[in-house]
Design a protein around this motif. Structure first.
Motif, PDB file in Angstrom:
ATOM      1  N   GLU B 403       0.818  -1.215   0.000  1.00  0.00           N
ATOM      2  CA  GLU B 403       0.000   0.000   0.000  1.00  0.00           C
ATOM      3  C   GLU B 403       0.855   1.269   0.000  1.00  0.00           C
ATOM      4  O   GLU B 403       0.568   2.219  -0.729  1.00  0.00           O
ATOM      5  CB  GLU B 403      -0.942  -0.008   1.211  1.00  0.00           C
ATOM      6  N   LEU B 406       5.388   0.416  -2.265  1.00  0.00           N
ATOM      7  CA  LEU B 406       5.427   0.122  -3.706  1.00  0.00           C
ATOM      8  C   LEU B 406       5.112   1.333  -4.588  1.00  0.00           C
ATOM      9  O   LEU B 406       5.812   1.577  -5.578  1.00  0.00           O
ATOM     10  CB  LEU B 406       4.482  -1.031  -4.051  1.00  0.00           C
ATOM     11  N   PRO B 407       4.065   2.101  -4.254  1.00  0.00           N
ATOM     12  CA  PRO B 407       3.786   3.265  -5.109  1.00  0.00           C
ATOM     13  C   PRO B 407       4.976   4.233  -5.179  1.00  0.00           C
ATOM     14  O   PRO B 407       5.262   4.786  -6.243  1.00  0.00           O
ATOM     15  CB  PRO B 407       2.577   3.930  -4.427  1.00  0.00           C
ATOM     16  N   GLU B 408       5.661   4.385  -4.076  1.00  0.00           N
ATOM     17  CA  GLU B 408       6.815   5.287  -4.065  1.00  0.00           C
ATOM     18  C   GLU B 408       7.971   4.710  -4.901  1.00  0.00           C
ATOM     19  O   GLU B 408       8.646   5.429  -5.637  1.00  0.00           O
ATOM     20  CB  GLU B 408       7.249   5.550  -2.613  1.00  0.00           C
ATOM     21  N   ARG B 410       7.616   2.801  -7.418  1.00  0.00           N
ATOM     22  CA  ARG B 410       7.211   2.930  -8.824  1.00  0.00           C
ATOM     23  C   ARG B 410       7.319   4.366  -9.306  1.00  0.00           C
ATOM     24  O   ARG B 410       7.715   4.621 -10.439  1.00  0.00           O
ATOM     25  CB  ARG B 410       5.786   2.395  -9.004  1.00  0.00           C
ATOM     26  N   ARG B 411       6.954   5.304  -8.431  1.00  0.00           N
ATOM     27  CA  ARG B 411       7.055   6.727  -8.794  1.00  0.00           C
ATOM     28  C   ARG B 411       8.491   7.065  -9.191  1.00  0.00           C
ATOM     29  O   ARG B 411       8.740   7.845 -10.096  1.00  0.00           O
ATOM     30  CB  ARG B 411       6.608   7.572  -7.590  1.00  0.00           C
ATOM     31  N   SER B 417       5.523  -2.352 -12.840  1.00  0.00           N
ATOM     32  CA  SER B 417       4.070  -2.330 -12.634  1.00  0.00           C
ATOM     33  C   SER B 417       3.405  -3.537 -13.254  1.00  0.00           C
ATOM     34  O   SER B 417       2.245  -3.814 -12.995  1.00  0.00           O
ATOM     35  CB  SER B 417       3.461  -1.067 -13.236  1.00  0.00           C
TER      36      SER B 417
END
Lengths: 437, 437
Positions: B403, B406-408, B410-411, B417
């Motif tokens: 949560e 991972l988004p960080e 990927r950013r 992805s």
């Protein structure tokens, strides 16, 4: 003679079917024994039909010698998936069918075996079974740093102790040993942990098993040996026996012998189910069934046929395969001599002789009625508690059985239409093994 | 320094998480390690997040002694599913995630190991990996008819040969060995069968393996030992190394050392991926992350805490757990002495000391940004090709990572992805092993 009014049915799904030429049949996917989806489709078919279990025979290596030279490369039994990983995978994708696989006591360790079957029993919610065997082939010995395979006596003595150790390990924890009290921090109750401390001739195993008691209490134990060593293990510990009699008289003798041995181990006659092997060829007419059989027999490659005769008679590749079986005075083993005598008495060609020897299990060729008539007699007259089907081809052989034979069995009240339980032990009508009982 | 711009991520999913008190956490199902569905849910979560692989550590037995008396029954690591059966079952119910499990070279046979991993590779369509370990505990030796476990040198010598044998067995058949020509009856091409004929100090294994070459060519090989014996095996044969450095300096030293060893085995630097262990505690704020960590530390039962200190310092159960660590002159091993010195220098209580020792892998406590900052430095400065996540609790620790972290990642373009391939080897960016290469 028996408490159950319904028979039990398992199906052997190793390789591509039990006929040696199965892979050449037009309907058989010749690469199936390396395809998970192939086994899974068969397992699901068996489950939809409410069969008790699927069964995998096994050997740890290619067990045949390449005799005559070139025979092995015409044989499909060279590469397959490993049965325990396969069983676990099938367990994840089915919900009722029993899952039985063979593991050898000759080249394994009891701890690994106890643990893997326990794990499969947990994964499948109580559907695992272990078919106990010993390994007899030279080729397997060579894969395990041995020059020679173990002799009969030592092999069975080791197997007997191996099974004892596995049972002790499966009894490491009582059902309710794990408290898991988050408040007090107590994870298990020490009084409900039982350490095996096994010290025997072949094994010294302390335990405990690092896996909880399984949904079935213990996975079921299957035994397939008809010799004395196998009968002792079966009477002492097995829940199911796969036997391989070719006629009802010997089947009854075996059945009676085994059931009468149970009392000396404090077991009752319904605690061991005897399931002879059976290869059905079924057709809407007898001719159609016979044609199915003949088609497969025709597909036996001559070199595969010669390989069947090799160990008894020797190398016949120098002779005309459609000529008479030669009289070979140098053949002096009993099987070889009797084959030659039969061939010469009946004027068989070499091809006719190997066709005669091609099947490893009892064959029934006929209509559904014919086949059920036979099965019913065996079941009702004390020769069998059920059968282990060995379809000649897969999936076709099982499809035929499900389509034609099962409805007739059900019409006569001889086989279930739905599962009685979610565990294999439950469906087999065997009691759950409560700890200490 | 590296060809890949993205890092690789695995996740260790043994037990209920890597914090010793994980099972007492309110969100953790304390019976999870016996539930297939628990592992499957975690594996599917990892797959949805496009992680490279799940990983199971393993021991063949309960490896801890019951010291102090009662410690074991407060430990959740007593009963679990067996990793190879579990891996196969997860393989049947997933489609992209890599499947890695540990198997010991000390109490196994190369033929069994080669066969089971090959089978899992087939079942999963090319996603299997074997983490090669040796067994060092007394408790495991006792489960395999040994009084003592093997010494370091013999263990690693055996492991090295074991891996060689397994690789030879995996190379038994060329990719296109199986012709399966129904017309001619030829099943395989004899020229494409290669019999191992291995004769070494520890093993004599003829082969061939009775399983075809696998979708990955061979399953991947993982190694986790930081000692010299482990480094040799890793440089020679491993595709992935799980390391356990606690600081970037030692991680870089290890990374450089291992990569520079590859050339002598004719391998390039990108043929071995180094993935240090990492336990993230992530929160929306640093305080929230710290609170998550503190909550777990508080849940360590005192007897479990004392068991951590036992082997280095001895039995402290007679002392006040919230009193100072006593000066015990009889403790003369280096770890014990240094622990006592740290405790006395910093005025630590016994409870504070065992909390300090409670983690087995490097911990990162902070916001997603904090954690990614750290990971990025390790990745870009040549300390890591990726990381092996060891969540403190499961599923919560993995949920948090997916949560927040991972988004960080990927950013910043540091993690995929979507999967690049359907095989583990493909996703790791490693070449498929064509026969003979």
């Amino acid at each position: 003679m028996k408490g159950n009014s319904m028979m039990k049915l398992g199906v052997s799904i190793r390789y591509l079917g039990y006929h040696m030429a199965a892979w050449r049949h037009p309907d058989v996917p010749a690469d199936g024994s390396l395809q998970f989806k192939y086994y899974l489709a068969t397992a699901r078919k068996a489950e939809k039909a409410c069969l008790d279990m699927i069964f995998f025979a096994d050997g740890v290596g290619i067990r045949a010698a390449d005799t005559p030279k070139g025979a092995l490369s015409h044989d499909s039994k060279n590469a397959e998936l490993e049965p325990l990983t396969l069983l676990a995978a099938i367990g994840a994708a089915t919900s009722n069918i029993g899952l039985v696989a063979t593991a050898s006591t000759t080249y394994n360790e009891p701890f690994h075996i106890a643990r893997k079957y326990a794990s499969i029993d947990h994964i499948s919610g109580g559907r695992a079974g272990w078919n106990v065997v010993t390994s007899w082939s030279q080729e397997e010995a060579w894969n395990f740093s041995k020059d020679e395979h173990l002799g009969y006596d030592e092999r069975y003595e080791r197997a007997d102790e191996f099974v004892d150790v596995v049972k002790k390990l499966w009894d490491s924890w009582e059902e309710d040993a794990f408290i898991r009290d988050k408040q007090t921090g107590q994870f298990y109750d020490e009084a409900k942990l039982h350490i095996a401390h096994h010290k025997g001739k072949h094994f010294k195993v302390r335990g405990p098993l690092n896996c909880a008691r399984t949904p079935q209490g213990r996975p079921i134990i299957v035994q397939a040996g008809a010799n004395e060593g196998g009968r002792i293990i079966a009477a002492k510990s097995a829940d199911v026996v796969y036997s391989a009699p070719f006629d009802i008289a010997s089947a009854k003798e075996y059945y009676l012998d085994l059931k009468s041995r149970l009392a000396q181990y404090g077991r009752s006659k319904d605690q061991l189910l005897i399931m002879p092997g059976l290869t059905p060829y079924v057709g809407r007419t007898r001719q159609e069934a016979q044609d199915k059989y003949d088609q497969l027999q025709e597909l036996i490659h001559p070199i595969s046929g010669l390989s069947i005769l090799y160990s008894a008679i020797g190398d016949l590749s120098g002779y005309d395969i459609d000529g008479p079986v030669p009289d070979l005075p140098q053949v002096n083993n009993s099987i070889g001599r009797s084959l030659i005598e039969i061939a010469r008495r009946d004027n068989l060609t070499i091809r006719q002789l190997y066709k005669l020897r091609a099947s490893g299990s009892r064959q029934l060729i006929g209509t559904a009625e014919d086949i059920v008539d036979d099965m019913e007699v065996w079941f009702k007259e004390g020769a069998a508690d059920g059968f282990n089907l060995c379809p000649a081809t897969l999936p076709g052989g099982l499809d035929d059985f499900v389509e034609f034979v099962l409805p007739e069995l059900r019409r006569r009240g001889l086989f279930r239409s739905e599962y009685e339980a979610t565990t294999l032990r439950g469906n087999l009508g065997l009691e759950k093994l409560t700890f200490g009982k």
